[in-house]
Motif scaffolding. Structure first.
Motif, PDB file in Angstrom:
ATOM      1  N   GLN A  54       1.976  11.134 -39.691  1.00 11.35           N
ATOM      2  CA  GLN A  54       3.084  10.289 -39.264  1.00 11.35           C
ATOM      3  C   GLN A  54       3.153  10.122 -37.744  1.00 11.35           C
ATOM      4  OE1 GLN A  54       5.228   8.822 -41.601  1.00 11.35           O
ATOM      5  NE2 GLN A  54       3.818   9.682 -43.095  1.00 11.35           N
ATOM      6  N   SER A 119      10.015   7.627 -43.832  1.00 12.89           N
ATOM      7  CA  SER A 119       8.983   8.252 -43.004  1.00 12.89           C
ATOM      8  C   SER A 119       8.870   7.482 -41.687  1.00 12.89           C
ATOM      9  CB  SER A 119       7.624   8.216 -43.709  1.00 12.89           C
ATOM     10  OG  SER A 119       7.135   6.875 -43.770  1.00 12.89           O
ATOM     11  N   ASN A 121       6.087   6.258 -40.666  1.00  5.88           N
ATOM     12  CA  ASN A 121       5.208   5.129 -40.988  1.00  5.88           C
ATOM     13  C   ASN A 121       6.024   3.942 -41.492  1.00  5.88           C
ATOM     14  OD1 ASN A 121       2.889   6.490 -40.247  1.00  5.88           O
ATOM     15  ND2 ASN A 121       2.390   7.130 -42.318  1.00  5.88           N
TER      16      ASN A 121
END
Length: 133
Positions: A54, A119, A121
C-alpha cells in the motif's frame, strides 16, 4: 555484489540513529516524547508503518496533499499535516502529538484511508478520479 554508495550511506544513517537511540536510552532520557527529534524522515517512518503493498499509493497521496511536510497547512481550508486532515485536530485520536509527530499523522492517515476507502490503493484510485480524497 557491490552495494551502492547511497545504500551504504543509508545503512550508516540508520546505524547511527539506532546507536544514538541506545545511548539516549542508557542516559535515562525519555524517548519518543517530543515527536520532532526523530532522525527518520516522514517517508522512512511511513515505510515502517504502511504495508509495503500500500506504500506507493499512500506516498502518492501524501506527495500531492502536503509534499511530505508534516506541518503543511492549507491556507484556505485549514487542513493540516501530511494527509491534510480537516480539521487537523481529528488526528488527536491517533495521539496527542499529532501537530508535531509525523508518525502519529501517518497512523491516523492510514486508518482514515482504510476506514473510508478500504485501503490506500483504493484511496489513491479515488484521488485520481476526483483530485481529492
Amino acid at each position: 555484489m557491490f552495494r551502492s554508495i547511497a545504500t551504504r550511506a543509508t545503512a550508516r544513517k540508520k546505524t547511527f540513529a539506532a546507536t544514538a537511540a541506545v545511548l539516549l536510552g542508557a542516559s535515562g532520557a525519555v524517548l519518543g516524547t517530543t515527536g520532532t527529534a526523530s532522525a527518520a524522515s516522514p517517508q522512512e517512518l511511513a515505510r515502517d508503518i504502511v504495508p509495503a503493498s500500500q506504500f506507493a499509493a499512500f506516498s502518492k497521496i501524501v506527495s500531492h496533499e502536503s509534499g511530505w511536510n508534516f506541518k503543511a497547512t492549507n491556507s484556505s481550508s485549514g487542513a493540516y499535516g501530511l494527509v491534510q486532515a480537516l480539521p487537523g485536530s481529528k488526528m488527536a485520536s491517533a495521539g496527542a502529538d499529532w501537530k508535531t509527530n509525523p508518525a502519529t499523522q501517518i497512523k491516523w492517515g492510514l486508518n482514515y484511508m482504510n476506514e473510508r476507502y478500504g485501503s490506500p490503493n483504493a484511496a489513491w484510485a479515488f484521488w485520481q478520479a476526483n483530485g481529492w480524497y
